[in-house]
Motif scaffolding. Structure first.
Motif, short mmCIF file in Angstrom:
data_model
loop_
_atom_site.label_atom_id
_atom_site.label_comp_id
_atom_site.label_asym_id
_atom_site.label_seq_id
_atom_site.Cartn_x
_atom_site.Cartn_y
_atom_site.Cartn_z
N TYR A 46 0.83 -1.20 0.00
CA TYR A 46 0.00 0.00 0.00
C TYR A 46 0.86 1.25 0.00
O TYR A 46 1.91 1.28 0.65
N SER A 47 0.40 2.28 -0.71
CA SER A 47 1.07 3.57 -0.63
C SER A 47 0.05 4.68 -0.89
O SER A 47 -0.87 4.52 -1.69
N SER A 48 0.24 5.76 -0.18
CA SER A 48 -0.61 6.93 -0.36
C SER A 48 0.06 7.84 -1.38
O SER A 48 1.25 8.12 -1.28
N ARG A 49 -0.71 8.30 -2.35
CA ARG A 49 -0.19 9.25 -3.34
C ARG A 49 -0.15 10.67 -2.75
O ARG A 49 0.47 11.54 -3.34
N SER A 50 -0.82 10.87 -1.63
CA SER A 50 -0.83 12.17 -0.94
C SER A 50 -0.74 11.93 0.56
O SER A 50 -1.73 12.05 1.29
N PRO A 51 0.46 11.57 1.06
CA PRO A 51 0.59 11.24 2.48
C PRO A 51 0.31 12.42 3.41
O PRO A 51 0.10 12.22 4.60
N GLN A 52 0.27 13.64 2.88
CA GLN A 52 -0.10 14.79 3.70
C GLN A 52 -1.62 14.82 3.95
O GLN A 52 -2.08 15.52 4.84
N ILE A 53 -2.37 14.01 3.19
CA ILE A 53 -3.83 13.93 3.34
C ILE A 53 -4.24 12.64 4.06
O ILE A 53 -5.07 12.67 4.96
N VAL A 54 -3.67 11.51 3.66
CA VAL A 54 -4.00 10.22 4.28
C VAL A 54 -2.76 9.34 4.28
O VAL A 54 -1.99 9.34 3.33
N THR A 55 -2.57 8.62 5.37
CA THR A 55 -1.47 7.65 5.43
C THR A 55 -2.08 6.26 5.45
O THR A 55 -3.24 6.07 5.81
N ILE A 56 -1.26 5.29 5.06
CA ILE A 56 -1.70 3.90 5.10
C ILE A 56 -0.51 3.04 5.52
O ILE A 56 0.61 3.26 5.05
N ASP A 57 -0.76 2.11 6.41
CA ASP A 57 0.36 1.28 6.88
C ASP A 57 0.48 0.00 6.05
O ASP A 57 -0.29 -0.23 5.11
N ALA A 58 1.44 -0.83 6.40
CA ALA A 58 1.74 -2.04 5.63
C ALA A 58 0.62 -3.07 5.70
O ALA A 58 0.59 -4.01 4.91
N LYS A 59 -0.32 -2.90 6.64
CA LYS A 59 -1.44 -3.84 6.78
C LYS A 59 -2.72 -3.32 6.13
O LYS A 59 -3.76 -3.95 6.25
N GLY A 60 -2.66 -2.15 5.48
CA GLY A 60 -3.83 -1.61 4.79
C GLY A 60 -4.73 -0.77 5.66
O GLY A 60 -5.90 -0.57 5.35
N TYR A 61 -4.19 -0.21 6.74
CA TYR A 61 -4.96 0.59 7.68
C TYR A 61 -4.77 2.07 7.34
O TYR A 61 -3.67 2.59 7.47
N ALA A 62 -5.86 2.75 6.90
CA ALA A 62 -5.79 4.14 6.46
C ALA A 62 -6.18 5.10 7.58
O ALA A 62 -7.13 4.86 8.32
N VAL A 63 -5.41 6.20 7.69
CA VAL A 63 -5.62 7.21 8.72
C VAL A 63 -5.62 8.59 8.07
O VAL A 63 -4.67 8.95 7.37
N PRO A 64 -6.68 9.41 8.30
CA PRO A 64 -6.70 10.75 7.73
C PRO A 64 -5.72 11.66 8.46
O PRO A 64 -5.55 11.57 9.67
N ILE A 65 -5.08 12.55 7.70
CA ILE A 65 -4.13 13.51 8.27
C ILE A 65 -4.66 14.94 8.14
O ILE A 65 -4.51 15.74 9.04
N ALA A 66 -5.27 15.24 6.99
CA ALA A 66 -5.78 16.59 6.73
C ALA A 66 -6.98 16.50 5.79
O ALA A 66 -7.23 15.46 5.19
N ASN A 67 -7.69 17.61 5.66
CA ASN A 67 -8.82 17.67 4.72
C ASN A 67 -8.30 17.58 3.30
O ASN A 67 -7.21 18.08 3.00
N GLY A 68 -9.08 16.96 2.44
CA GLY A 68 -8.70 16.88 1.03
C GLY A 68 -9.05 15.53 0.44
O GLY A 68 -9.70 14.70 1.07
N THR A 69 -8.61 15.35 -0.78
CA THR A 69 -8.84 14.11 -1.52
C THR A 69 -7.51 13.48 -1.85
O THR A 69 -6.56 14.18 -2.22
N ALA A 70 -7.42 12.17 -1.71
CA ALA A 70 -6.17 11.46 -1.97
C ALA A 70 -6.46 10.10 -2.57
O ALA A 70 -7.57 9.58 -2.44
N GLU A 71 -5.45 9.54 -3.21
CA GLU A 71 -5.56 8.19 -3.75
C GLU A 71 -4.60 7.28 -3.00
O GLU A 71 -3.48 7.68 -2.67
N ILE A 72 -5.06 6.04 -2.78
CA ILE A 72 -4.22 5.01 -2.18
C ILE A 72 -3.99 3.95 -3.26
O ILE A 72 -4.94 3.50 -3.90
#
Length: 75
Positions: A38-64
């Motif tokens: 997994y990888s976030s194309r916008s880690p300043q908006i959302v992060t994702i860990d190696a197990k597929g767990y997504a966490v929001p960081i800021a407002n916006g739209t992002a792709e994983i």
């Protein structure tokens, strides 16, 4: 011929800063969540860990980007 890779949910909407979401990857009728990468194309908006767990960081739209074998699925 490789099997279809499916990621659930296909789209994630976070309603608040404390929301979290697990992505689930399936192929050939089996769970492949732990084998995918997994990888976030916008880690300043959302992060994702190696197990597929997504966490929001800021407002916006992002792709994983979810990769399994030679296939890539965008969430």
């Amino acid at each position: 011929v490789s099997a279809d890779v499916r990621v659930t949910p296909e789209r994630v909407t976070f309603t608040d800063a404390f929301a979290r979401r697990q992505l689930v990857v399936a192929t050939d009728g089996r769970d492949a969540t732990r084998q995918a990468t997994y990888s976030s194309r916008s880690p300043q908006i959302v992060t994702i860990d190696a197990k597929g767990y997504a966490v929001p960081i800021a407002n916006g739209t992002a792709e994983i980007e979810v990769k399994f074998g030679e296939q890539t699925v965008i969430v």
